[in-house]
Design an enzyme around this catalytic site. Sequence first.
Site, PDB file in Angstrom:
ATOM      1  N   TYR A  72      14.359  -6.232 -22.937  1.00  0.00           N
ATOM      2  CA  TYR A  72      12.921  -6.090 -22.698  1.00  0.00           C
ATOM      3  C   TYR A  72      12.347  -7.389 -22.137  1.00  0.00           C
ATOM      4  O   TYR A  72      11.551  -7.373 -21.194  1.00  0.00           O
ATOM      5  CB  TYR A  72      12.200  -5.727 -24.002  1.00  0.00           C
ATOM      6  N   PHE A 124      -1.990  -0.524   5.475  1.00  0.00           N
ATOM      7  CA  PHE A 124      -1.329   0.732   5.116  1.00  0.00           C
ATOM      8  C   PHE A 124      -2.251   1.535   4.178  1.00  0.00           C
ATOM      9  O   PHE A 124      -3.085   0.952   3.480  1.00  0.00           O
ATOM     10  CB  PHE A 124       0.028   0.454   4.454  1.00  0.00           C
ATOM     11  N   ASP A 125      -2.080   2.858   4.146  1.00  0.00           N
ATOM     12  CA  ASP A 125      -2.972   3.750   3.364  1.00  0.00           C
ATOM     13  C   ASP A 125      -3.198   3.282   1.927  1.00  0.00           C
ATOM     14  O   ASP A 125      -4.311   3.308   1.434  1.00  0.00           O
ATOM     15  CB  ASP A 125      -2.397   5.163   3.196  1.00  0.00           C
ATOM     16  N   ASP A 214       1.920  -8.256   3.643  1.00  0.00           N
ATOM     17  CA  ASP A 214       2.433  -6.977   3.149  1.00  0.00           C
ATOM     18  C   ASP A 214       3.804  -6.858   3.803  1.00  0.00           C
ATOM     19  O   ASP A 214       3.928  -6.568   4.990  1.00  0.00           O
ATOM     20  CB  ASP A 214       1.501  -5.836   3.563  1.00  0.00           C
ATOM     21  N   ALA A 216       6.731  -5.061   3.376  1.00  0.00           N
ATOM     22  CA  ALA A 216       7.646  -3.925   3.219  1.00  0.00           C
ATOM     23  C   ALA A 216       8.812  -3.981   4.218  1.00  0.00           C
ATOM     24  O   ALA A 216       9.956  -3.708   3.866  1.00  0.00           O
ATOM     25  CB  ALA A 216       6.877  -2.624   3.371  1.00  0.00           C
ATOM     26  N   LYS A 257      11.783  -0.240   1.222  1.00  0.00           N
ATOM     27  CA  LYS A 257      12.088  -0.295   2.653  1.00  0.00           C
ATOM     28  C   LYS A 257      13.166  -1.367   2.868  1.00  0.00           C
ATOM     29  O   LYS A 257      14.350  -1.091   2.713  1.00  0.00           O
ATOM     30  CB  LYS A 257      10.832  -0.626   3.464  1.00  0.00           C
ATOM     31  N   HIS A 449      -3.443  14.551   3.057  1.00  0.00           N
ATOM     32  CA  HIS A 449      -2.248  15.034   3.764  1.00  0.00           C
ATOM     33  C   HIS A 449      -1.116  15.454   2.826  1.00  0.00           C
ATOM     34  O   HIS A 449      -0.322  16.309   3.165  1.00  0.00           O
ATOM     35  CB  HIS A 449      -1.759  14.003   4.785  1.00  0.00           C
TER      36      HIS A 449
END
Length: 458
Positions: A72, A124-125, A214, A216, A257, A449
């Site tokens: 943990y 990004f969304d 960001d 990714a 990614k 979507h």
Amino acid sequence: MELPFAESWRIKMVEPIKKSTREEREQWMKEADYNLFQLRSEQVYIDCLTDSGTGAMSDRQWAAVMMGDESYAGSSSFFHLKETINKITGFEYVIPTHQGRAAENVLFSHLVKAGSIVPGNSHFDTTKGHIESRKATALDCTIDEAKDTQLEIPFKGNVDPKKLETALAEHHENVPFIIVTITNNTAGGQPVSMQNLREVRAIADKYGKRVVLDSARFAENAYFIKTREEGYADKTIKEIALEMFSLADGMTMSAKKDGIVNMGGFIATRHEDWYEGAKRFCIPFEGYLTYGGMNGRDMEALAVGLDENTEFDNLETRIHQVEFLAGLLDEYGIPYQRPVGGHAIFVDASKVLTNVPKEEFPAQTLAIELYLEAGVRGCEIGYILADRDPVTRENRFGGLDLLRLCVARRVYTDNHMRVIAAALKNVFDRRDSITRGVKIVWEAELMRHFTVKLERLQ
Ligand code: F0G
């Protein structure tokens, strides 16, 4: 004779995939309300929905899974991951999270307040969602050239320094940080140049602001810098990555990614105050600081994935495959966002289905047609994804209407790429006869979507 290009790996384990008939697909598509997210994966032959969490791990990664320390607190797997991230990014502080949007949630909980303005390049969304849900604004400063799908420039994901400067001159008091997405997914997996990162740094410094990457698809971005930007041809991907991160203050990462794991993410930063601030939100949202949202075994696999995917050969194999698919589309005259980006082809549906009115969602219609044709699942990045204007409740038709075909890392062969291209060609050849699209019969207020229900118009 010159030897042809070939993959930098061989295959050790395979996963069968199933073909289907057009009749079956017609039925399944109807049952899914013409929404490709609602299909079951076994109803899909070649899945190009996303490159997120869909990559194939290497033998070294699977071996690392066995070494996971599930303690943990103080897990040695966390320290392996942290050391790898320190080495690749130069950022000292690391907070593991279960995926990219969780990293955004934890970091933004500390940094973004109501009324904040966060400038960036095509957020990004989920990034935008985590900004807007805090009653703040995501201000898009992407270069205008990104909107012209046929324009061929090497770094179409760049931030427009003039737009950024104007944003900061006007709003600097409310700007908690600038966010640069590498590669720029929304603009078509388009890279950001080192020069542009330097320009962003200079503007940020002028106003005393910090920069978040960001990240990714940071390794793919580094590959494009190496192959397209002057002065980088002889540098390694790891050297380039380190230089990119040296121009920023911190990062959010979706490891699904370029980390080539099926689940995972993290925050990394050089600033203790950001770490201390974000830490407070990691514990209640994600978990204790040495696992965040991850298993010990997943942290081990990610440490190896990050190391492997910042090697040139692995990236060259990957980008080469995306370029191979793009080359076939060129042969068939199918228009897409040019030049092809790192993780996907973005077909310009408004230039293909010219007889389908925008109110009937051409990119979604093209996605449906491609699935019916061959069981290939793509993803609409267009007018449905754009949601409605929060004030007027009108559909937003201002952006691009694209069909994204993602290529999963180390998963499909070039023969699968041939099938995708041929299926798309068959639809393209009968494009003039496709005159009607779809109608929305049910939709959620935000991020519609994923769950939207559609009807086909005849
Ligand atoms: N940032 C970028 C640039 C992304 O593309 C994504 C996810 C995220 C952040 C969020 O990361 O999914 O791990 O929570 N993109 C996926 C896609 C979903 O299909 O493009 P996540």
